[in-house]
Every structure is written in C-alpha cells, then in structure tokens.
Design a protein around this motif. Structure first.
Motif, mmCIF file in Angstrom:
data_model
loop_
_atom_site.group_PDB
_atom_site.id
_atom_site.type_symbol
_atom_site.label_atom_id
_atom_site.label_comp_id
_atom_site.label_asym_id
_atom_site.label_seq_id
_atom_site.Cartn_x
_atom_site.Cartn_y
_atom_site.Cartn_z
ATOM 1 N N MET A 185 0.815 -1.219 0.000
ATOM 2 C CA MET A 185 0.000 0.000 0.000
ATOM 3 C C MET A 185 0.849 1.269 0.000
ATOM 4 N N GLN A 186 2.127 1.090 0.317
ATOM 5 C CA GLN A 186 3.002 2.256 0.469
ATOM 6 C C GLN A 186 3.028 3.081 -0.839
ATOM 7 N N GLN A 187 3.011 4.365 -0.670
ATOM 8 C CA GLN A 187 3.162 5.317 -1.781
ATOM 9 C C GLN A 187 2.090 5.193 -2.861
ATOM 10 N N THR A 188 0.894 4.822 -2.426
ATOM 11 C CA THR A 188 -0.225 4.925 -3.361
ATOM 12 C C THR A 188 -0.811 6.328 -3.113
ATOM 13 N N PRO A 189 -1.152 7.128 -4.066
ATOM 14 C CA PRO A 189 -1.321 6.812 -5.485
ATOM 15 C C PRO A 189 -0.119 7.128 -6.368
ATOM 16 N N GLN A 190 1.056 7.621 -5.761
ATOM 17 C CA GLN A 190 2.180 7.982 -6.636
ATOM 18 C C GLN A 190 2.641 6.798 -7.471
ATOM 19 N N ARG A 191 2.342 5.584 -6.965
ATOM 20 C CA ARG A 191 2.842 4.388 -7.647
ATOM 21 C C ARG A 191 2.434 4.342 -9.120
ATOM 22 N N PHE A 192 1.259 4.826 -9.337
ATOM 23 C CA PHE A 192 0.815 4.649 -10.730
ATOM 24 C C PHE A 192 1.570 5.558 -11.691
ATOM 25 N N LEU A 193 2.371 6.454 -11.150
ATOM 26 C CA LEU A 193 3.224 7.268 -12.025
ATOM 27 C C LEU A 193 4.536 6.548 -12.319
ATOM 28 N N THR A 194 4.848 5.488 -11.479
ATOM 29 C CA THR A 194 6.088 4.732 -11.722
ATOM 30 C C THR A 194 5.719 3.430 -12.433
ATOM 31 N N ASP A 195 6.640 2.511 -12.496
ATOM 32 C CA ASP A 195 6.332 1.243 -13.170
ATOM 33 C C ASP A 195 5.813 0.181 -12.191
ATOM 34 N N SER A 225 -14.348 -11.066 8.939
ATOM 35 C CA SER A 225 -13.689 -9.991 8.177
ATOM 36 C C SER A 225 -12.837 -10.554 7.052
ATOM 37 N N TYR A 226 -12.909 -9.952 5.941
ATOM 38 C CA TYR A 226 -12.105 -10.334 4.758
ATOM 39 C C TYR A 226 -11.496 -9.073 4.158
ATOM 40 N N PHE A 227 -10.610 -9.283 3.156
ATOM 41 C CA PHE A 227 -10.031 -8.147 2.395
ATOM 42 C C PHE A 227 -9.977 -8.513 0.921
ATOM 43 N N LEU A 228 -10.291 -7.544 0.095
ATOM 44 C CA LEU A 228 -10.119 -7.749 -1.364
ATOM 45 C C LEU A 228 -8.934 -6.907 -1.784
ATOM 46 N N LEU A 229 -7.931 -7.576 -2.350
ATOM 47 C CA LEU A 229 -6.755 -6.826 -2.833
ATOM 48 C C LEU A 229 -6.824 -6.741 -4.356
ATOM 49 N N LEU A 230 -6.907 -5.529 -4.841
ATOM 50 C CA LEU A 230 -6.956 -5.291 -6.305
ATOM 51 C C LEU A 230 -5.560 -4.860 -6.726
ATOM 52 N N SER A 231 -4.960 -5.576 -7.694
ATOM 53 C CA SER A 231 -3.612 -5.177 -8.159
ATOM 54 C C SER A 231 -3.651 -4.965 -9.660
ATOM 55 N N ILE A 232 -3.039 -3.891 -10.088
ATOM 56 C CA ILE A 232 -3.042 -3.570 -11.531
ATOM 57 C C ILE A 232 -1.679 -2.986 -11.897
ATOM 58 N N PRO A 233 -1.065 -3.391 -13.022
ATOM 59 C CA PRO A 233 0.223 -2.791 -13.403
ATOM 60 C C PRO A 233 0.042 -1.303 -13.731
ATOM 61 N N ALA A 234 1.019 -0.489 -13.354
ATOM 62 C CA ALA A 234 0.916 0.972 -13.601
ATOM 63 C C ALA A 234 0.752 1.267 -15.079
ATOM 64 N N SER A 235 1.295 0.372 -15.937
ATOM 65 C CA SER A 235 1.197 0.616 -17.390
ATOM 66 C C SER A 235 -0.253 0.594 -17.876
ATOM 67 N N GLU A 236 -1.164 -0.030 -17.102
ATOM 68 C CA GLU A 236 -2.575 -0.078 -17.501
ATOM 69 C C GLU A 236 -3.334 1.159 -17.014
ATOM 70 N N MET A 237 -2.633 1.971 -16.236
ATOM 71 C CA MET A 237 -3.286 3.190 -15.743
ATOM 72 C C MET A 237 -3.172 4.291 -16.799
ATOM 73 N N LYS A 238 -3.951 5.344 -16.634
ATOM 74 C CA LYS A 238 -3.855 6.502 -17.537
ATOM 75 C C LYS A 238 -2.447 7.097 -17.456
ATOM 76 N N GLN A 239 -2.032 7.729 -18.543
ATOM 77 C CA GLN A 239 -0.677 8.300 -18.577
ATOM 78 C C GLN A 239 -0.532 9.515 -17.661
ATOM 79 N N GLY A 240 -1.635 10.126 -17.364
ATOM 80 C CA GLY A 240 -1.567 11.288 -16.477
ATOM 81 C C GLY A 240 -2.960 11.640 -15.989
#
Ligand code: ADP
Length: 472
Positions: A109-119, A134-149
């Motif tokens: 979780m560290q440095q979200t949301p800056q992560r999506f600006l890195t790789d 109690s449960y947790f849903l972890l959603l993981s996505i590569p930064a390359s699939e995020m918008k460019q800016g």
C-alpha cells in the motif's frame, strides 16, 4: 457602437469562450489519447465487487470464484485476491494464492497513489465483512494499464475554488488586457489624427496643427503623411489664392488697358469726323495714333486668347524644317523698322550659313517677338538691343540682350510664371503672360529658356533648342 465598446464585448465573450473551449477540448483530447484506468475509478470498482460478495445470497468458494473470475474477465489487467483477516489467500485470480502479512500489505500500500506514475503495480485494499467474518479484497493492476496522467482537484471548501478559478481567469485575460492596452493606445492616436483632420482649416491663417508621432508603424507613417499633406494643402491653397488675386488684377488691368486707348481713339476719330484739325500733317498724326492704339488693342486681344488657350492647355505645334538664320534675320529687319527713329542701337549677329531645324516657325517667331517686345518696352532706356543666333552640334541658341532697367534678382525665380509682372501695380504695360507663353513654346520644342539680368547693365534671354530633331 464605439470601437472601445466593441473591444470590451469581444474581451468578455472571447474569454468565456476560451475557457469553455479549453475545458471541453482537454476532456475530449484526454479521452482520445489518455487511455487506461483512472485512479479514482479503482476504489469504486473494488467496492462494487466487495458489495456483490457481501450482499450475495450465498457465500462459498464457488460463488467467490465466480464473482472474481467474472471481474477478471471483464478487467483482464486486474488481479483480484480475496484474503481472510489472517492474510491468507482464499482465492487469487492469478492462481498464486500467497499469504500476506501485515507488513507485506503495508509495503504494497506504500506510496499509493504515486505508484501509478512509476512502473510499480498499483494496489487497492478494500475491507469486507461476510457472515460476521472480516475479509479483504486486494486489487492489483500494473501501472502501465493506468492513464498516462491525471489531474486531481479536491475541494473541501468553496473558497479553495479560487485557487483554480482566479489563476485561470487571470491567465486567460492577460492577452486580452494587453490587446486592450494596445488598442487603447492605437485608438488614442487615431482620435488625435481624426481631431486634427477635423480641425484642418485650409483658409485660416492659424498655423497648421503638427502632430507628433515618432513611432515607425503604419499610424506613425499616416501621421507623417497627414503633416505633409496639411502643409501641401495650405501652400497650394495659398498659391491658388495668389493666382486668383493675380487674375483679378489682370482683369482690372485689362479693362483699364482697353479703355485708355479707346478714349484716345474716340477723341482722334471725332476730330477727324468734325474736320477739326489744322493741316494734313495733324490728320496723319491722329490717324497714326488710331493705328497704334488699334495694334495695341489687337495685341491685348491676342494675349487674352493666349490666356484662354493656356487655360485649356491647348498648344498644338506643327513641326516642319525651317532655316532659323532666315527667321532671325526676317524678325531683325522687322524690328529695325519698329525702332526707326528711337535711337536704339540694334546689334544682330547670325551666322551666314543656314541652320535647319524642325520647328513650328510661327510659334518660334512669336516667342522671339515676345522677348524682343519686352526688351523694347522695358529696356529701351539702355538704348541697346542685341539679337544673336549661335549653333553648336547639340543646340541652337537665340539670345536677346538689352541694357535697360532689367529685372531685380528677387523676381528671377518667378519671371516665367503666368500673370507675373515685376511691377504689378503699373497699368498699360502688359498682362504678365508673354514670358509664360515663351516658356510653353520652347518646352513644346523640348528646349529651354533662361534669363539673367543685372539691372541697367545687361538683361539676357536665351532660348536653347536641341538639335536632336534636326533632319538627317
Ligand atoms: P508683360 O505682359 O507684363 O510684359 P511678360 O510675361 O512678357 O508680361 O513679362 C513679365 C514681366 O517681366 C514684365 O511685366 C516685366 O516686368 C518683366 N520683364 C520682361 N522682360 C524684361 C526686360 N527685358 N527688362 C525688364 N523687365 C522685363
């Protein structure tokens, strides 16, 4: 509508339009070019999956698998991982099924949301509760699939909007404010010019308003043109006025010049009619006076005709080959007769050989007669009249000289002007048209006429005709 109002309207409308255009175009272009998941989409997406699990009618491994597999099918770039409150994987769409400690999750979780600006991958952890567990849903996505800016603007109070709106308005308005400043200064200069043009009074004696505009742009040039135009108009108007007053003087001279000989002629004719004369000699004398006055009036009428011809710019020349020596000799003989008994020494110098030139003989004779008549009329006191014909390979010169009262230097520049007379007050001497006609005639032959005069010493008129038109 005034230009100033138009410009303000333009400013307001175009600022508003620019801002709308800016907003719409950045959104449209962003949609077309900036593809991928936006950060703010991920939380609601994860929450919707959690909701469907929490609120589903049944909860088992199969149901969980189905929901997460469907989500993965719909969003293939996203990895879905369902964890229990111990960090153990219950279902992982990537099939890895890791067990994640609190530390592991904290690192993810560290440095979200800056992560999506890195790789690095971007992770979103969403808590869930099902059946009191109690449960947790972890959603993981590569930064390359995020918008460019992405640009985020978060508002807690409306006041904070000022931090965006004010700079936008300022930056959009700046070009317009500069344009208004430029326009206002141009407008001011145009108004000055307009005012000066309105005030321009060609008839008044007050000095012409001189505008000062040192800039080199079109308006500066226009101002310079205005200044020179105003001066030109003033001086041309003054010239016209001068010309007009000369014309008036001419008319009054003319009526005087016509009336004086007429009175003399009437007296003489009356004497002849009544037979009131002493002898035959007196009769001859009176008849001579009538003849002289008739000639004088005839000449005046000729000059009037010349004036109207000049007004109509109607000087037609008929060139033919003529012997100038012969013309000069013929005229010299005429003047010997005219000067008979006047104690004026006539000096004629013309070469013996023939000098042929293409000229309008009657016009050249007229020009020469005008100069000779003047020399006799104004220079008789010098008791000398010289007529000289010279020729070289380029030109033929006819020179007339007298030693009379001459023409003072201040008149030299105007002596060939129409209606110009050295002593304009004196009546009965001429109309001031003779020399202007000489100039017209000589120029029609592509020649030139010059004058030099030292009063009571020598007054010289020189007609130069080019030999260019000599027949081969
Ligand atoms: P005008 O009909 O008055 O003679 P001109 O054009 O022939 O008109 O001459 C203009 C003026 O030039 C004359 O009024 C006269 O004052 C002066 N002028 C011309 N020729 C002579 C001359 N030879 N000597 C002195 N003054 C002359």
């Amino acid at each position: 509508m005034k230009l100033r109002t138009k410009l303000w309207l333009l400013l307001v409308v175009s600022t508003a339009m620019s801002m709308v255009l800016f907003g719409y175009s950045s959104v449209w272009i962003g949609k077309a070019v900036n593809k991928g998941y936006a950060l703010f989409q991920l939380n609601p997406l994860a929450q919707s999956i959690v909701d469907s699990i929490e609120d589903g009618p049944e909860f088992g491994e199969d149901t969980l698998k189905r929901i997460l597999d469907n989500a993965h099918e719909e969003h293939p770039a996203i990895r879905w991982l369902w964890l229990n409150d111990q960090g153990q994987s219950i279902y992982d769409t990537a099939g890895l099924n890791p067990t994640l400690s609190f530390k592991d999750l904290a690192v993810l979780m560290q440095q979200t949301p800056q992560r999506f600006l890195t790789d690095d991958d971007v992770h979103i952890l969403t808590p869930a509760t099902r059946d009191g567990q109690s449960y947790f849903l972890l959603l993981s996505i590569p930064a390359s699939e995020m918008k460019q800016g992405e640009v985020y603007f978060m508002v807690r109070t409306y006041k904070s909007l000022l931090t965006l709106v004010v700079p936008i308005i300022l930056s959009f308005s700046l070009p317009f404010l500069l344009a208004i400043w430029l326009f206002t200064s141009i407008n001011k200069r145009i108004r000055k010019l307009n005012h000066a043009l309105n005030q321009l009074n060609i008839q008044s004696d007050s000095p012409v308003v001189q505008l000062v505009d040192s800039s080199k742009d079109e308006l500066g040039q226009l101002t310079q043109h205005y200044n020179s135009m105003a001066h030109r108009i003033r001086s041309q108007f003054a010239e016209i006025q001068q010309f007009e007053s000369k014309r008036k003087l001419l008319l009054s001279n003319l009526s005087h010049d016509l009336r004086t000989p007429l009175t003399t002629m009437l007296g003489c004719a009356e004497m002849i009619r009544t037979g009131n004369y002493k002898d035959q000699q007196e009769l001859q004398g009176r008849a001579k006076i009538i003849l002289q006055r008739c000639r004088y009036m005839d000449k005046l009428l000729d000059q009037m005709l010349d004036i109207s011809r000049q007004d109509a710019d109607d000087l037609t020349i008929r060139l033919a080959e003529h012997n100038l020596s012969e013309i000069v000799r013929k005229i010299a003989v005429e003047y010997i007769m005219i000067l008979d008994g006047d104690q004026v020494h006539l000096d004629v110098e013309a070469p013996d050989e023939d000098i042929h030139l293409l000229v309008d003989a009657s016009l050249i004779e007229r020009a020469l007669r005008n100069i000779l008549d003047n020399a006799i009329r104004y220079g008789k006191d010098g008791r000398y009249l010289g007529i000289q014909l010279t020729a070289d390979e380029h030109s033929v010169n006819i020179i007339v000289q007298d030693r009379g009262k001459g023409i003072p230097a201040e008149h030299h520049a105007y002596i060939f002007d129409r209606f110009y007379r050295v002593d304009s007050g004196r009546k009965g001497e001429g109309l001031g048209i003779g020399l202007a006609i000489v100039k017209d005639i000589v120029e029609a032959h592509q020649g030139s006429v010059e004058m030099s005069s030292i009063p009571n010493v020598e007054t010289v008129f020189r007609i130069s005709l080019p030999r260019l038109n000599l027949p081969q």
